[in-house]
Design a protein around this motif. Structure first.
Motif, short mmCIF file in Angstrom:
data_model
loop_
_atom_site.label_atom_id
_atom_site.label_comp_id
_atom_site.label_asym_id
_atom_site.label_seq_id
_atom_site.Cartn_x
_atom_site.Cartn_y
_atom_site.Cartn_z
N MET A 1 0.84 -1.19 0.00
CA MET A 1 0.00 0.00 0.00
C MET A 1 0.87 1.25 0.00
O MET A 1 1.82 1.36 0.77
N LYS A 2 0.54 2.19 -0.87
CA LYS A 2 1.34 3.40 -1.03
C LYS A 2 1.18 4.34 0.16
O LYS A 2 0.08 4.58 0.63
N GLU B 1 -2.75 4.35 0.92
CA GLU B 1 -3.84 4.16 -0.03
C GLU B 1 -3.51 3.10 -1.06
O GLU B 1 -2.36 2.99 -1.52
N ASN B 2 -4.53 2.26 -1.39
CA ASN B 2 -4.48 1.42 -2.58
C ASN B 2 -5.82 1.58 -3.31
O ASN B 2 -6.57 2.50 -3.00
N ILE C 1 -8.33 3.47 2.00
CA ILE C 1 -7.50 4.58 2.48
C ILE C 1 -7.37 4.38 3.98
O ILE C 1 -8.37 4.18 4.67
N VAL C 2 -6.16 4.41 4.49
CA VAL C 2 -5.93 4.26 5.94
C VAL C 2 -5.24 5.51 6.45
O VAL C 2 -4.11 5.81 6.04
N ILE D 1 -12.11 11.70 3.93
CA ILE D 1 -13.40 11.04 4.17
C ILE D 1 -14.55 11.70 3.40
O ILE D 1 -15.63 11.11 3.29
N ASN D 2 -14.29 12.87 2.83
CA ASN D 2 -15.31 13.52 2.02
C ASN D 2 -15.06 13.36 0.52
O ASN D 2 -15.77 13.97 -0.29
N ARG D 3 -14.07 12.56 0.16
CA ARG D 3 -13.82 12.31 -1.26
C ARG D 3 -15.01 11.58 -1.89
O ARG D 3 -15.70 10.79 -1.23
#
Length: 213
Positions: free
Chosen positions: A15-16, A23-24, A28-29, A89-91
């Motif tokens: 995961m990048k 993110e992958n 998203i973490v 979280i609003n993406r």
């Protein structure tokens, strides 16, 4: 950050890592730094800003707010991380929020407060409950997540303790300080600890040696 790294590695070791999150294509973490929010001081309820210096007075004691209010901690790192979380979280491609805070009442309310003040849309919120942080546990728990509402009573415990700590500390610390003309901190934890130390010191002071067989 370390917890986020463990979760990201369990999901996808490749995961990048970006600025403030991993993110992958599926996840998203991101992470907090402990408590991002703190309860207002008395003066903030009265309309003053956190930056304004005030002199404590007995006139507004005891103080019990009708509604407890929180504000973002005044720390550049915390403010920046909150902005990152709010953006993520609003993406448009974010269709579910996972509360992956520590599996206790403190972890529950830390994440809930961030979501409350950051989330601007209606998406389901799940809870990742981790008895430990091994990859196997994280992978298994991701498959059986409950709605975060299932843990409402845990959150209620956390908020109740937070509110009572605030009421106890802010009222009695100010009262004791003003009455004694010396800074005295009073709190749910500090008071019994000081009492225990005092009792031990008195036991040592009043100790009477005797022969022991």
């Amino acid at each position: 950050p370390s917890l986020a790294k463990n979760i990201a590695d369990a999901i996808d070791p490749k995961m990048k890592r970006n600025n403030g999150y991993f993110e992958n294509k599926d996840y998203i973490v991101t992470f907090a730094f402990g408590h991002l929010f703190r309860l207002y001081d008395i003066e903030q309820y009265e309309g003053l800003s956190p930056e304004e210096k005030v002199k404590w007075t007995l006139d507004n004691l005891p103080f019990y707010p009708e509604e407890f209010k929180f504000g973002l901690q005044r720390d550049d790192g915390i403010i920046n991380q909150f902005k990152i979380i709010r953006t993520l979280i609003n993406r448009d491609d974010c269709n579910c929020i996972v509360n992956a805070g520590d599996s206790d009442r403190e972890g529950e309310i830390i994440v809930r407060l961030v979501i409350k003040y950051a989330l601007k849309k209606d998406v389901p919120i799940k809870r990742l409950w981790m008895p430990d942080q091994t990859p196997k546990t994280i992978q298994e728990e991701l498959k059986i997540m409950r709605d975060d509402a299932f843990y409402n009573n845990l959150a209620n415990e956390g908020f109740a303790r937070t509110f009572i700590d605030w009421l106890y500390g802010i009222n009695l610390s100010r009262y004791a300080t003003l009455k004694s003309n010396s800074l005295l901190r009073v709190g749910r934890v500090i008071a019994p600890i000081v009492q225990a130390i005092y009792k031990r010191d008195m036991a040592i002071t009043n100790f009477v040696p005797r022969k022991y067989y």
